[in-house]
Scaffold this motif. Structure first.
Motif, short mmCIF file in Angstrom:
data_model
loop_
_atom_site.label_atom_id
_atom_site.label_comp_id
_atom_site.label_asym_id
_atom_site.label_seq_id
_atom_site.Cartn_x
_atom_site.Cartn_y
_atom_site.Cartn_z
N ALA A 39 68.59 -11.55 41.80
CA ALA A 39 68.10 -10.87 43.29
C ALA A 39 66.71 -10.04 43.03
CB ALA A 39 68.76 -9.71 43.40
N GLY A 40 65.84 -10.55 42.14
CA GLY A 40 65.04 -9.41 42.64
C GLY A 40 64.55 -8.41 41.78
N LYS A 41 65.53 -7.84 41.69
CA LYS A 41 66.11 -6.89 41.20
C LYS A 41 64.64 -6.03 40.02
CE LYS A 41 69.95 -6.29 39.59
NZ LYS A 41 70.13 -7.65 40.24
N THR A 42 64.91 -6.30 38.73
CA THR A 42 64.02 -6.85 37.79
C THR A 42 62.23 -6.92 37.86
OG1 THR A 42 65.65 -7.52 36.13
CG2 THR A 42 63.20 -7.28 35.34
N SER A 43 61.88 -8.15 39.03
CA SER A 43 60.36 -7.95 39.30
C SER A 43 60.30 -6.95 40.31
CB SER A 43 61.31 -9.78 39.70
OG SER A 43 61.29 -10.87 39.42
N LEU A 44 61.27 -6.67 40.74
CA LEU A 44 60.50 -4.99 41.78
C LEU A 44 60.36 -4.00 41.10
CD1 LEU A 44 60.18 -3.95 44.20
CD2 LEU A 44 62.16 -4.03 45.07
N MET A 45 61.30 -3.94 39.61
CA MET A 45 60.93 -2.80 38.97
C MET A 45 59.90 -2.79 38.02
SD MET A 45 65.12 -1.81 37.61
CE MET A 45 64.88 -0.22 37.76
N ARG A 46 58.89 -3.89 37.77
CA ARG A 46 58.21 -4.68 36.76
C ARG A 46 56.83 -4.30 37.57
NH1 ARG A 46 58.84 -6.80 31.91
NH2 ARG A 46 56.46 -7.61 32.55
N LEU A 47 56.89 -3.72 39.03
CA LEU A 47 55.96 -3.93 40.21
C LEU A 47 55.62 -2.47 40.16
CD1 LEU A 47 56.32 -6.92 42.61
CD2 LEU A 47 54.86 -7.20 40.35
N MET A 48 56.47 -1.86 40.23
CA MET A 48 56.45 -1.12 40.56
C MET A 48 55.89 0.45 39.18
SD MET A 48 60.34 0.20 42.08
CE MET A 48 61.67 0.24 43.63
N ALA A 49 56.25 -0.50 38.19
CA ALA A 49 56.04 0.56 36.31
C ALA A 49 54.52 -0.03 36.42
CB ALA A 49 57.37 -0.36 35.56
N GLY A 50 53.94 -1.34 37.01
CA GLY A 50 52.67 -1.43 36.42
C GLY A 50 52.91 -2.50 35.54
N LEU A 51 53.83 -2.66 34.72
CA LEU A 51 53.63 -4.40 34.12
C LEU A 51 53.33 -5.39 34.64
CD1 LEU A 51 57.49 -3.09 32.39
CD2 LEU A 51 54.93 -3.20 31.44
N LEU A 156 62.58 4.31 35.92
CA LEU A 156 63.68 3.45 36.16
C LEU A 156 64.48 2.62 35.11
CD1 LEU A 156 59.84 1.82 37.26
CD2 LEU A 156 61.15 2.79 38.58
N LEU A 157 65.26 2.21 35.53
CA LEU A 157 67.06 2.32 34.72
C LEU A 157 67.10 0.82 35.25
CD1 LEU A 157 66.60 5.53 35.43
CD2 LEU A 157 68.13 4.94 32.83
N ASP A 158 67.00 -0.61 34.23
CA ASP A 158 66.86 -1.34 34.31
C ASP A 158 68.69 -1.90 33.53
OD1 ASP A 158 66.75 -4.30 35.10
OD2 ASP A 158 65.93 -5.08 34.06
N GLU A 159 69.47 -2.37 34.55
CA GLU A 159 70.99 -2.37 34.22
C GLU A 159 71.28 -2.18 32.67
OE1 GLU A 159 72.15 -6.40 34.88
OE2 GLU A 159 71.28 -6.77 35.69
N PRO A 160 70.57 -0.28 32.23
CA PRO A 160 71.06 0.11 31.66
C PRO A 160 72.18 0.26 30.38
CG PRO A 160 70.91 2.13 33.08
CD PRO A 160 70.37 0.43 33.56
N LEU A 161 73.64 -0.08 31.00
CA LEU A 161 75.02 0.17 30.70
C LEU A 161 75.07 -1.68 30.31
CD1 LEU A 161 75.98 2.95 33.30
CD2 LEU A 161 74.59 2.95 30.61
N VAL A 162 74.43 -2.64 31.29
CA VAL A 162 75.54 -4.03 31.15
C VAL A 162 75.85 -4.52 29.96
CG1 VAL A 162 73.65 -4.71 30.89
CG2 VAL A 162 75.06 -5.89 32.48
N ASN A 163 75.23 -3.99 28.72
CA ASN A 163 75.67 -4.64 27.52
C ASN A 163 76.53 -3.40 26.41
OD1 ASN A 163 74.01 -6.68 27.56
ND2 ASN A 163 72.53 -5.61 26.95
N LEU A 164 77.29 -2.70 27.06
CA LEU A 164 77.78 -1.16 26.40
C LEU A 164 79.28 -2.00 27.10
CD1 LEU A 164 75.90 2.08 27.36
CD2 LEU A 164 75.63 -0.20 25.09
#
Length: 377
Positions: A39-51, A156-164
């Motif tokens: 959906a673009g969530k990670t792309s948006l967070m990377r821009l917010m972080a400056g990555l 910024l937390l990018d789906e931090p619980l998805v693998n649990l």
């Protein structure tokens, strides 16, 4: 921190990862980025972080333009889907690392802060262990503790619980909600799960295919999605969408192709009465949205009946999800309790007209929200 995105967009080659969007985060609050994978969530967070750098638009922090500032020049903490810890450092040293880098605290103060965070995340018995000696859930707690220790104004937390596993996700969600409520950071939390967005509360930005569809208080978006696209993104199980057309004092549901025979329903599709004030708005082809929790087995005065036959019954926790074929198409009901239903058995759902969403044909915009709300998961 006041983080604002102004016409921010990102294009990689011929692929548009993010369409230009405007978003001003609520300072000190939790903003959930909700949307399906890609959906673009990670792309948006990377821009917010400056990555990453945007193709166009800009990012401001407290009014200052930081668009070209790298991640090293920003005070940001980030936690990813895959837990990332320093493998050669103990749990205590991992959590303490941002405190030591920041400076200004003596050894005793750092140890006290580490112990307090470890206790809150239930990893205090493992402070002397290496990350490799912990379970996946415990390692993710270490990564979260290290991010919290940094006490950055933006987290910024990018789906931090998805693998649990499910049980651990439930525990950590509750703990994170309490931690965010007591902290000072502006938190951005990405998830694909509507229930997680509701649990975290705060504000939600609904995204789909690189577009920001709607932003506002989480409960408001859930109860009043401005379009079909938002309603689809903010429903689990998916919202039942039924074709309809204007009729006297309401709308007439339309029969789905082949559905009447499959459902064994001889009666015509039902009429759904709606407030007279909607009369001028209801034109052309309409879509009625019905959340799974709005369908019931018990009948109440004024209800609309949807007869059909059971196609699948899934027991999940304290609810039963029933898929049924009806004359207006397949619907899914979320029924409280455990119901043992045979495949092919006749079933009749009941629905209050006060609990339907009415979407128009022009872009699927919301014409009328429900007058009463179903339970939110």
């Amino acid at each position: 921190m006041q983080l604002a995105l102004e016409q921010l967009g990102q294009k990689v080659g011929a692929v548009q990862h993010l369409y230009p969007l405007d978003l001003s985060l609520q300072p000190g609050a939790v903003t959930v980025l909700l949307g399906a994978t890609q959906a673009g969530k990670t792309s948006l967070m990377r821009l917010m972080a400056g990555l990453d750098k945007p193709t166009h638009g800009r990012i401001t922090v407290d009014g200052a333009d930081v668009t070209g500032v790298s991640v090293r020049g920003r005070n940001v903490a980030m936690v990813y889907q895959q837990f990332i810890n320093y493998p050669s450092l103990s749990v205590a040293e991992n959590i303490a690392s941002p405190l030591k880098l920041r400076g200004g605290l003596d050894r005793a103060a750092i140890a006290q802060r580490v112990k307090a965070l470890a206790e809150r995340l239930h990893i205090d018995p493992f402070l002397d262990r290496l990350p490799a000696e912990l379970s996946g859930g415990q390692q993710q707690r270490v990564a979260l503790a290290r991010a919290l220790a940094k006490n950055a104004p933006l987290m910024l937390l990018d789906e931090p619980l998805v693998n649990l596993d499910y049980k651990l996700r439930e525990e950590l969600r509750e703990e994170l909600t309490q931690l965010f409520a007591t902290g000072d950071s502006t938190v951005v939390y990405a998830t694909t799960e509507p229930a997680e967005a509701l649990l975290l509360g705060g504000w939600t930005a609904v995204m789909d295919a690189g577009e920001l569809l709607q932003y506002g208080p989480t409960a408001e978006l859930f109860h009043t999605p401005k379009s079909l696209r938002v309603a689809r993104a903010f429903s689990d199980p998916p919202m039942n969408l039924l074709e309809a057309e204007p009729a006297m004092f309401g709308v007439q549901l339309r029969a789905a192709d082949g559905a009447a025979k499959a459902a064994g329903a001889a009666r015509p599709p039902p009429h759904v009465p709606l407030p007279a004030a909607l009369g001028g708005l209801l034109t052309g082809r309409l879509t009625l949205g019905v959340r799974a929790g709005a369908l019931r087995l018990d009948q109440r005065p004024g209800d609309v009946a949807l007869p059909g036959s059971v196609e699948l019954a899934e027991i999940s926790g304290s609810d039963t999800f029933v898929h049924a074929a009806t004359s207006v198409g397949e619907v899914v009901a979320q029924l409280p309790g455990v119901h043992e239903l045979a495949l092919g058995a006749p079933i009749t759902f009941h629905l209050s007209p006060d609990q339907v969403f009415v979407f128009g044909a022009d872009g699927g915009l919301l014409l009328a929200p429900p007058r009463t709300h179903t339970r939110a998961y």
